[in-house]
Motif scaffolding. Structure first.
Motif, mmCIF file in Angstrom:
data_model
loop_
_atom_site.group_PDB
_atom_site.id
_atom_site.type_symbol
_atom_site.label_atom_id
_atom_site.label_comp_id
_atom_site.label_asym_id
_atom_site.label_seq_id
_atom_site.Cartn_x
_atom_site.Cartn_y
_atom_site.Cartn_z
ATOM 1 N N UNK A 10 -1.633 21.257 -32.232
ATOM 2 C CA UNK A 10 -1.817 21.016 -30.803
ATOM 3 C C UNK A 10 -2.394 22.234 -30.103
ATOM 4 N N UNK A 11 -3.295 21.955 -29.189
ATOM 5 C CA UNK A 11 -3.691 22.967 -28.219
ATOM 6 C C UNK A 11 -2.641 22.955 -27.104
ATOM 7 N N UNK A 12 -2.184 24.143 -26.750
ATOM 8 C CA UNK A 12 -1.143 24.279 -25.731
ATOM 9 C C UNK A 12 -1.730 24.918 -24.483
ATOM 10 N N UNK A 13 -1.339 24.400 -23.358
ATOM 11 C CA UNK A 13 -1.845 24.935 -22.103
ATOM 12 C C UNK A 13 -0.737 25.247 -21.125
ATOM 13 N N UNK A 14 -1.016 26.216 -20.285
ATOM 14 C CA UNK A 14 -0.164 26.491 -19.127
ATOM 15 C C UNK A 14 -0.960 26.117 -17.882
ATOM 16 N N UNK A 15 -0.337 25.283 -17.068
ATOM 17 C CA UNK A 15 -0.909 24.876 -15.793
ATOM 18 C C UNK A 15 0.006 25.408 -14.691
ATOM 19 N N UNK A 16 -0.511 25.419 -13.481
ATOM 20 C CA UNK A 16 0.345 25.744 -12.343
ATOM 21 C C UNK A 16 -0.082 24.923 -11.134
ATOM 22 N N UNK A 17 0.882 24.675 -10.293
ATOM 23 C CA UNK A 17 0.607 23.957 -9.058
ATOM 24 C C UNK A 17 1.308 24.686 -7.918
ATOM 25 N N UNK A 18 0.497 25.250 -7.057
ATOM 26 C CA UNK A 18 1.012 25.948 -5.885
ATOM 27 C C UNK A 18 1.256 24.943 -4.766
ATOM 28 N N UNK A 19 2.119 25.281 -3.828
ATOM 29 C CA UNK A 19 2.396 24.369 -2.713
ATOM 30 C C UNK A 19 1.125 23.968 -1.982
ATOM 31 N N UNK A 20 0.925 22.670 -1.844
ATOM 32 C CA UNK A 20 -0.228 22.167 -1.114
ATOM 33 C C UNK A 20 -1.537 22.224 -1.865
ATOM 34 N N UNK A 21 -1.484 22.592 -3.133
ATOM 35 C CA UNK A 21 -2.718 22.704 -3.920
ATOM 36 C C UNK A 21 -2.650 21.801 -5.139
ATOM 37 N N UNK A 22 -3.802 21.563 -5.715
ATOM 38 C CA UNK A 22 -3.859 20.764 -6.932
ATOM 39 C C UNK A 22 -3.428 21.608 -8.132
#
Length: 118
Positions: free
Chosen positions: A32-44
């Motif tokens: 598997x390719x592993x990713x880290x995502x993030x979501x800030x308040x009010x943002x995608x």
């Protein structure tokens, strides 16, 4: 089915470091390719970094380059995100995700919150 569990978030001050961890429940973690995502308040939600199944890495947000490092331990089914010199704009919920081959990210963790105070 792959279950992902993140840990390591918290409240820190600007300039501090945190290491996020993600534990994966699969016998074929190295596939598997592993990713880290993030979501800030009010943002995608945005892709921050990837650890490719081929062994390479990508960093997909200019502002984190040189400060964040993604790594994985295939023997332990773990992926990490070392975050140094944290800034208030790094405040977000961080998600670990997994994708098989060139497909879409299919599996997601529940997220871990990172708050950076100025």
């Amino acid at each position: 089915q792959v279950q992902l569990v993140e840990s390591g978030g918290g409240l820190v001050q600007a300039g501090d470091s945190l290491r996020l961890s993600c534990a994966a429940s699969t016998r074929t973690f190295s596939w598997y390719t592993m990713g880290w995502f993030r979501q800030a308040p009010g943002k995608e939600r945005e892709l921050v970094a990837q650890s490719l199944m081929t062994g390479g890495t990508t960093y997909n947000v200019d502002s984190i380059k040189g400060r964040f490092t993604i790594s994985r331990d295939n023997a332990k089914n773990m992926v990490y995100l070392q975050m140094n010199s944290l800034k208030p704009e790094d405040t977000a919920v961080y998600y670990c995700a997994a994708r098989y081959g060139l497909g879409q990210y299919t599996y997601w963790g529940q997220g871990t919150r990172v708050t950076v105070s100025s």
